[in-house]
Enzyme design. Sequence first.
Site, PDB file in Angstrom:
ATOM      1  N   HIS A  31       1.002  -1.007   0.057  1.00 23.88           N
ATOM      2  CA  HIS A  31       0.151  -0.007   0.026  1.00 23.88           C
ATOM      3  C   HIS A  31       1.022   1.188   0.074  1.00 23.88           C
ATOM      4  O   HIS A  31       2.177   1.071   0.075  1.00 23.88           O
ATOM      5  CB  HIS A  31      -1.021  -0.060   1.183  1.00 23.88           C
ATOM      6  CG  HIS A  31      -0.379  -0.488   2.614  1.00 23.88           C
ATOM      7  ND1 HIS A  31       0.603   0.533   3.081  1.00 23.88           N
ATOM      8  CD2 HIS A  31      -0.255  -1.267   3.136  1.00 23.88           C
ATOM      9  CE1 HIS A  31       1.214  -0.047   4.098  1.00 23.88           C
ATOM     10  NE2 HIS A  31       0.601  -1.166   4.437  1.00 23.88           N
ATOM     11  N   GLU A  32       0.173   2.365  -0.004  1.00 24.66           N
ATOM     12  CA  GLU A  32       0.849   3.737   0.099  1.00 24.66           C
ATOM     13  C   GLU A  32       2.163   3.745   1.081  1.00 24.66           C
ATOM     14  O   GLU A  32       3.147   4.494   0.915  1.00 24.66           O
ATOM     15  CB  GLU A  32       0.171   4.775   0.056  1.00 24.66           C
ATOM     16  CG  GLU A  32      -0.631   5.432  -1.267  1.00 24.66           C
ATOM     17  CD  GLU A  32       0.691   5.874  -2.141  1.00 24.66           C
ATOM     18  OE1 GLU A  32       1.454   6.393  -1.764  1.00 24.66           O
ATOM     19  OE2 GLU A  32       0.656   5.338  -3.347  1.00 24.66           O
ATOM     20  N   GLY A  33       2.040   3.364   2.293  1.00 21.39           N
ATOM     21  CA  GLY A  33       2.922   3.145   3.373  1.00 21.39           C
ATOM     22  C   GLY A  33       4.111   2.531   2.674  1.00 21.39           C
ATOM     23  O   GLY A  33       5.354   3.057   2.805  1.00 21.39           O
ATOM     24  N   HIS A  34       4.109   1.369   2.166  1.00 22.42           N
ATOM     25  CA  HIS A  34       5.133   0.629   1.598  1.00 22.42           C
ATOM     26  C   HIS A  34       5.802   1.512   0.400  1.00 22.42           C
ATOM     27  O   HIS A  34       7.039   1.660   0.341  1.00 22.42           O
ATOM     28  CB  HIS A  34       4.826  -0.689   0.978  1.00 22.42           C
ATOM     29  CG  HIS A  34       4.284  -1.769   2.047  1.00 22.42           C
ATOM     30  ND1 HIS A  34       2.876  -2.245   1.881  1.00 22.42           N
ATOM     31  CD2 HIS A  34       4.620  -2.467   2.832  1.00 22.42           C
ATOM     32  CE1 HIS A  34       2.644  -2.707   2.994  1.00 22.42           C
ATOM     33  NE2 HIS A  34       3.925  -3.152   3.563  1.00 22.42           N
ATOM     34  N   VAL A 173       1.668   6.183   6.979  1.00 20.08           N
ATOM     35  CA  VAL A 173       0.701   7.114   5.812  1.00 20.08           C
ATOM     36  C   VAL A 173      -0.766   6.744   6.375  1.00 20.08           C
ATOM     37  O   VAL A 173      -1.221   5.266   6.573  1.00 20.08           O
ATOM     38  CB  VAL A 173       1.070   6.429   4.459  1.00 20.08           C
ATOM     39  CG1 VAL A 173       0.134   7.043   3.342  1.00 20.08           C
ATOM     40  CG2 VAL A 173       2.378   6.782   4.105  1.00 20.08           C
ATOM     41  N   MET A 181      -2.620   3.224   7.236  1.00 17.64           N
ATOM     42  CA  MET A 181      -2.499   2.355   6.225  1.00 17.64           C
ATOM     43  C   MET A 181      -1.878   0.925   6.667  1.00 17.64           C
ATOM     44  O   MET A 181      -1.043   0.889   7.229  1.00 17.64           O
ATOM     45  CB  MET A 181      -2.011   2.656   4.877  1.00 17.64           C
ATOM     46  CG  MET A 181      -2.650   3.518   4.266  1.00 17.64           C
ATOM     47  SD  MET A 181      -2.149   3.904   2.381  1.00 17.64           S
ATOM     48  CE  MET A 181      -3.417   5.227   1.973  1.00 17.64           C
ATOM     49  N   SER A 183      -2.039  -3.759   5.797  1.00 14.85           N
ATOM     50  CA  SER A 183      -2.441  -4.749   4.697  1.00 14.85           C
ATOM     51  C   SER A 183      -3.778  -5.461   5.349  1.00 14.85           C
ATOM     52  O   SER A 183      -4.361  -5.934   4.709  1.00 14.85           O
ATOM     53  CB  SER A 183      -1.311  -5.759   4.499  1.00 14.85           C
ATOM     54  OG  SER A 183      -0.135  -5.172   3.851  1.00 14.85           O
TER      55      SER A 183
END
Length: 284
Positions: A31-34, A173, A181, A183
């Site tokens: 996701h955006e965090g990664h 994020v 965020m 998973s």
Amino acid sequence: MRLIHSVAEMALARSEVERPLGLVPTMGALHEGHLSLVRRARSENASVVVTIFVNPTQFGPSEDLAAYPRDPDRDLALLEAEGADVVFMPPPKEVYPAGYDTWVSVERTSEPLEGASRPGHFLGVATVVCKLFNMVRPDRAYFGQKDAQQLQVIRRLNSDLNFDVKINAMPTVREPDGLAMSSRNAYLSPDQRRAAPVVYAALQAAQELYADGARQASAVREAMQRVLASEPLAQPEYVSIADPGTLAELELIDGPALASLAVRIGTTRLIDNVVLGTDERSLP
Ligand code: PAF
């Protein structure tokens, strides 16, 4: 972008790529965090390696290993778009071959909070991170501040075992409604998803109280508990105001403090944190 599945190929690739080499360890379902970690790694390094490995040893017997979200095709497309050079996606038997018998225990840092709720979790995290550091030999590695205790465990092992990797933390994020965020957000039903922002609302209550001058940690914990109690679907597991370095619970907030919590919404366990009294980017 090279896709690698074996430790031997990874050893070859790490000797061929340009340095400095930035590593972003993940369990996939990106996701955006990664992606914020990958972007930072891309901006600071000549080469970027992303690992995708759902590490079985950090899941407890009653946890969600089999159900953990997996979407390798989507992950690979996202990583290609971010300009990752290598994706290392080993099968479990590459990481833990038959006869595997070595564990890395980061003792005191692993005990409270997540460690108390999830026995053995950090033994699995510390072991796999050491193995990934040895397999990839990065110059820098990137982790999310959302897993604040994991970050401290990794900083500790990196220093105690002389890996000499530069550990970089990136801010959490959030979705527009504040939900961090993760998973695991994919497990939430629509009703549970509507309830989930209460986790961040509890942290905002802590921030507000702190901004108003509150320095008794018990008062801040109580304010967080009150917010959580307003949401019938939220079952708090712990609410903590702790020293961000040692993770020891505080009585008085007289320096930076880590406000963190774990909350079950249905069967999904959500964690989140903020740092009171400093900018997240300047954490110890
Ligand atoms: O944060 C994660 O995704 C995992 O705990 C990590 C660091 C990749 C180790 O499996």
